[in-house]
Design an enzyme around this catalytic site. Structure first.
Site, mmCIF file in Angstrom:
data_model
loop_
_atom_site.group_PDB
_atom_site.id
_atom_site.type_symbol
_atom_site.label_atom_id
_atom_site.label_comp_id
_atom_site.label_asym_id
_atom_site.label_seq_id
_atom_site.Cartn_x
_atom_site.Cartn_y
_atom_site.Cartn_z
ATOM 1 N N ARG A 1 0.830 -1.213 0.000
ATOM 2 C CA ARG A 1 0.000 0.000 0.000
ATOM 3 C C ARG A 1 0.862 1.259 0.000
ATOM 4 O O ARG A 1 0.636 2.189 -0.775
ATOM 5 C CB ARG A 1 -0.919 0.021 1.223
ATOM 6 C CG ARG A 1 -1.729 1.305 1.356
ATOM 7 C CD ARG A 1 -2.554 1.291 2.626
ATOM 8 N NE ARG A 1 -3.568 0.257 2.616
ATOM 9 C CZ ARG A 1 -4.783 0.405 2.069
ATOM 10 N NH1 ARG A 1 -5.125 1.539 1.499
ATOM 11 N NH2 ARG A 1 -5.661 -0.574 2.088
ATOM 12 N N ARG A 2 1.887 1.271 0.874
ATOM 13 C CA ARG A 2 2.708 2.472 0.996
ATOM 14 C C ARG A 2 3.487 2.736 -0.292
ATOM 15 O O ARG A 2 3.534 3.865 -0.788
ATOM 16 C CB ARG A 2 3.658 2.304 2.186
ATOM 17 C CG ARG A 2 4.328 3.585 2.593
ATOM 18 C CD ARG A 2 4.907 3.504 3.980
ATOM 19 N NE ARG A 2 5.859 2.411 4.108
ATOM 20 C CZ ARG A 2 6.146 1.810 5.248
ATOM 21 N NH1 ARG A 2 5.558 2.168 6.356
ATOM 22 N NH2 ARG A 2 7.040 0.853 5.298
ATOM 23 N N TYR B 1 1.522 -13.987 -11.294
ATOM 24 C CA TYR B 1 2.600 -13.022 -11.526
ATOM 25 C C TYR B 1 3.104 -13.080 -12.967
ATOM 26 O O TYR B 1 3.468 -12.048 -13.552
ATOM 27 C CB TYR B 1 3.755 -13.276 -10.552
ATOM 28 C CG TYR B 1 3.340 -13.359 -9.089
ATOM 29 C CD1 TYR B 1 2.260 -12.627 -8.594
ATOM 30 C CD2 TYR B 1 4.041 -14.164 -8.198
ATOM 31 C CE1 TYR B 1 1.890 -12.703 -7.252
ATOM 32 C CE2 TYR B 1 3.675 -14.239 -6.864
ATOM 33 C CZ TYR B 1 2.594 -13.519 -6.398
ATOM 34 O OH TYR B 1 2.242 -13.600 -5.077
ATOM 35 N N LEU C 1 7.204 -9.389 -2.638
ATOM 36 C CA LEU C 1 6.966 -10.777 -2.243
ATOM 37 C C LEU C 1 7.900 -11.131 -1.083
ATOM 38 O O LEU C 1 8.845 -10.392 -0.797
ATOM 39 C CB LEU C 1 7.262 -11.694 -3.433
ATOM 40 C CG LEU C 1 6.440 -11.449 -4.694
ATOM 41 C CD1 LEU C 1 6.982 -12.278 -5.855
ATOM 42 C CD2 LEU C 1 4.963 -11.763 -4.430
ATOM 43 N N LYS D 1 13.433 -5.112 -0.283
ATOM 44 C CA LYS D 1 14.589 -5.641 0.423
ATOM 45 C C LYS D 1 14.179 -6.873 1.206
ATOM 46 O O LYS D 1 12.998 -6.988 1.543
ATOM 47 C CB LYS D 1 15.226 -4.587 1.346
ATOM 48 C CG LYS D 1 14.269 -3.782 2.218
ATOM 49 C CD LYS D 1 13.398 -4.431 3.235
ATOM 50 C CE LYS D 1 13.974 -5.229 4.348
ATOM 51 N NZ LYS D 1 12.923 -5.669 5.339
ATOM 52 N N ARG E 1 7.818 -13.566 7.881
ATOM 53 C CA ARG E 1 9.022 -13.381 8.697
ATOM 54 C C ARG E 1 9.248 -14.521 9.695
ATOM 55 O O ARG E 1 10.329 -14.653 10.260
ATOM 56 C CB ARG E 1 8.957 -12.030 9.427
ATOM 57 C CG ARG E 1 9.220 -10.862 8.485
ATOM 58 C CD ARG E 1 8.966 -9.536 9.134
ATOM 59 N NE ARG E 1 7.550 -9.332 9.392
ATOM 60 C CZ ARG E 1 6.998 -8.156 9.681
ATOM 61 N NH1 ARG E 1 7.759 -7.088 9.760
ATOM 62 N NH2 ARG E 1 5.706 -8.048 9.894
ATOM 63 N N THR F 1 16.260 4.371 8.928
ATOM 64 C CA THR F 1 15.605 3.513 7.930
ATOM 65 C C THR F 1 14.387 4.208 7.323
ATOM 66 O O THR F 1 14.113 4.069 6.135
ATOM 67 C CB THR F 1 15.166 2.169 8.532
ATOM 68 O OG1 THR F 1 14.235 2.416 9.583
ATOM 69 C CG2 THR F 1 16.348 1.391 9.071
HETATM 70 N N1 NAP Z 1 10.997 -1.238 2.337
HETATM 71 C C1 NAP Z 1 10.335 -1.359 3.493
HETATM 72 O O1 NAP Z 1 10.223 -0.422 4.273
HETATM 73 C C2 NAP Z 1 9.705 -2.672 3.821
HETATM 74 C C3 NAP Z 1 8.823 -2.766 4.882
HETATM 75 C C4 NAP Z 1 8.202 -3.988 5.117
HETATM 76 C C5 NAP Z 1 8.504 -5.069 4.320
HETATM 77 N N2 NAP Z 1 9.400 -4.953 3.320
HETATM 78 C C6 NAP Z 1 9.760 -6.089 2.469
HETATM 79 O O2 NAP Z 1 8.706 -6.273 1.528
HETATM 80 C C7 NAP Z 1 8.560 -7.656 1.230
HETATM 81 C C8 NAP Z 1 7.129 -8.040 1.498
HETATM 82 O O3 NAP Z 1 6.886 -7.817 2.871
HETATM 83 P P1 NAP Z 1 5.383 -7.739 3.432
HETATM 84 O O4 NAP Z 1 5.507 -7.570 4.900
HETATM 85 O O5 NAP Z 1 4.612 -6.760 2.650
HETATM 86 O O6 NAP Z 1 4.931 -9.252 3.085
HETATM 87 P P2 NAP Z 1 3.525 -9.947 3.248
HETATM 88 O O7 NAP Z 1 2.540 -9.029 3.880
HETATM 89 O O8 NAP Z 1 3.779 -11.266 3.865
HETATM 90 O O9 NAP Z 1 3.077 -10.112 1.739
HETATM 91 C C9 NAP Z 1 3.801 -10.835 0.807
HETATM 92 C C10 NAP Z 1 2.944 -11.074 -0.407
HETATM 93 O O10 NAP Z 1 3.629 -12.035 -1.192
HETATM 94 C C11 NAP Z 1 2.695 -12.878 -1.867
HETATM 95 N N3 NAP Z 1 3.065 -14.279 -1.687
HETATM 96 C C12 NAP Z 1 3.338 -15.133 -2.683
HETATM 97 N N4 NAP Z 1 3.651 -16.338 -2.209
HETATM 98 C C13 NAP Z 1 3.558 -16.265 -0.882
HETATM 99 C C14 NAP Z 1 3.735 -17.206 0.148
HETATM 100 N N5 NAP Z 1 4.090 -18.475 -0.079
HETATM 101 N N6 NAP Z 1 3.530 -16.787 1.412
HETATM 102 C C15 NAP Z 1 3.194 -15.525 1.675
HETATM 103 N N7 NAP Z 1 3.019 -14.578 0.718
HETATM 104 C C16 NAP Z 1 3.194 -14.956 -0.551
HETATM 105 C C17 NAP Z 1 1.331 -12.571 -1.288
HETATM 106 O O11 NAP Z 1 0.605 -11.848 -2.253
HETATM 107 P P3 NAP Z 1 -0.558 -12.522 -3.104
HETATM 108 O O12 NAP Z 1 -1.244 -13.515 -2.203
HETATM 109 O O13 NAP Z 1 -1.419 -11.388 -3.437
HETATM 110 O O14 NAP Z 1 0.053 -13.175 -4.296
HETATM 111 C C18 NAP Z 1 1.578 -11.683 -0.100
HETATM 112 O O15 NAP Z 1 0.618 -10.703 0.071
HETATM 113 C C19 NAP Z 1 9.591 -8.392 2.100
HETATM 114 O O16 NAP Z 1 10.734 -8.664 1.352
HETATM 115 C C20 NAP Z 1 9.902 -7.400 3.206
HETATM 116 O O17 NAP Z 1 11.214 -7.540 3.742
HETATM 117 C C21 NAP Z 1 9.982 -3.774 3.052
#
Ligand code: NAP
Length: 333
Positions: free
Chosen positions: A20-21, A61, A77, A100, A169, A256
């Site tokens: 979203r962000r 995807y 992802l 990341k 995580r 960060t």
């Molecule tokens: N830059 C930043 O500030 C920041 C902050 C938080 C997280 N991150 C990074 O962003 C990435 C995503 O983090 P998030 O917290 O947004 O993740 P999340 O809420 O767990 O979402 C991951 C997405 O990946 C997809 N997915 C595909 N296969 C999956 C599986 N086997 N299990 C779970 N999800 C799966 C899902 O989307 P669909 O179901 O729609 O396909 C899910 O919504 C990570 O690498 C994290 O380190 C970055």
């Protein structure tokens, strides 16, 4: 990548918490638009497309990569899926903004970089802080002698029990745990502040629920400089560092991402106790996105990402050998 007339059209892969962000940042960056979002299920893609104001919802995807209205992808992802989808996107000639950590290892990260170079597409990891205007001041103060000779760097990144249901995580098979998640920021900060790789690393973790939930590590650099990091899911939010020099220290408590509703800030502490405070403006994410879709070389940020993976590989090697002091691979090839 873009010009005055044409927007760069992003497709979003994944519908996670961070999406979203970043979608809002993409949508509010000049010359950028978000045309499609893909999820494993069409229902979920449609729900998020409606929520975010994105025209097209895509099931799967791979289908997103085939679209005519996508020039670049944002991959949000779990870490274990980053290299597969970054490479698949690059092979389709799409530019890549990948969350990341860029990958699970330096070898995977190098593979992404190699394919992007071969296909002449641009890539960045979505490590926003490196793109904040404040970070240019960090660089200037560290390199222009304002702090004297740098002796030690320390960084701490933590969140207290941030987990939600089915959180990636907490799943080692998805690249979960704090080493890649939070160590990414702390190791990147050490790499940035020292403008080079550590020679050796020693690291220790506390494993809970099958993944590292606390990481403590020490680094030895050329010239006698040392660094320490502390990361984990078992202390309150910390996102700070200190770069300690012979005449002053640079201290930041939100590197960060700036604290919400507070000025982006940092301080230089003199040996005398005098404190010089600085505040900054700007959106680190929008600068990052503008750089990705711009013309400027991305090599210096890509190098930090690849080097960060070399450090993380050494941390994992040290963990595997019960905290032994292990060398950091110095060359990417
Ligand atoms: N830059 C930043 O500030 C920041 C902050 C938080 C997280 N991150 C990074 O962003 C990435 C995503 O983090 P998030 O917290 O947004 O993740 P999340 O809420 O767990 O979402 C991951 C997405 O990946 C997809 N997915 C595909 N296969 C999956 C599986 N086997 N299990 C779970 N999800 C799966 C899902 O989307 P669909 O179901 O729609 O396909 C899910 O919504 C990570 O690498 C994290 O380190 C970055």
């Amino acid at each position: 990548m873009s010009n005055q007339q044409l927007n760069t059209r992003f497709g979003v892969i994944g519908t996670g918490r961070i999406t979203r962000r970043l979608v809002a940042d993409l949508q509010s960056t000049e010359n950028v638009e978000v045309t499609a979002i893909a999820s494993r299920t069409l229902e979920r893609a449609r729900w998020y497309a409606d929520q975010y104001g994105i025209a097209s919802a895509v099931e799967g995807y791979e289908a997103l990569l085939q679209r005519e209205d996508v020039d670049a992808v944002y991959i949000s992802l779990p870490p274990s899926m980053h290299s597969e989808w970054a490479i698949a996107a690059a092979e389709q000639g799409l530019h890549v903004l990948c969350e990341k950590p860029l990958a699970l290892s330096a070898d995977q990260a190098i593979a992404i970089d190699t394919v992007c170079q071969e296909r002449d597409v641009r890539w960045l990891d979505a490590t926003g802080w490196l793109h904040h205007p404040r970070t240019d001041s960090f660089r200037d103060w560290i390199s222009d002698g304002r702090l004297g000779d740098i002796g030690h760097v320390s960084a701490a990144v933590s969140f207290y029990q941030p987990f939600q249901s089915d959180d990636h995580r907490l799943d080692a098979s998805l690249g979960g745990g704090c080493v890649l998640d939070l160590g990414w920021y702390a190791c990147g900060l050490v790499r940035f502040a020292c403008n080079g790789l550590p020679l050796e690393v020693s690291a220790d973790v506390v494993i809970r629920e099958g993944v590292p939930q606390r990481l403590t590590a020490m680094f030895w650099m050329a010239g006698g400089v040392t660094a320490t990091i502390s990361c984990g899911y078992d202390t309150a939010t910390r996102k700070w560092f200190e770069v300690a020099g012979s005449t002053a220290s640079l201290i930041c408590d939100d590197f960060t991402r700036p604290w919400a509703e507070r000025p982006t800030r940092c301080w230089i502490h003199e040996a005398s106790g005098q404190v010089e405070g600085h505040t900054f403006q700007g959106s680190q994410e929008r600068v990052m996105i503008a750089r990705l879709v711009g013309e400027q070389s991305l090599a210096k940020w890509q190098k930090i990402a690849l080097d960060t993976h070399l450090i993380l590989d050494a941390i994992n090697a040290s963990i595997a050998s019960n905290g032994s002091r292990v060398p950091v691979r110095q060359v990417i090839q």
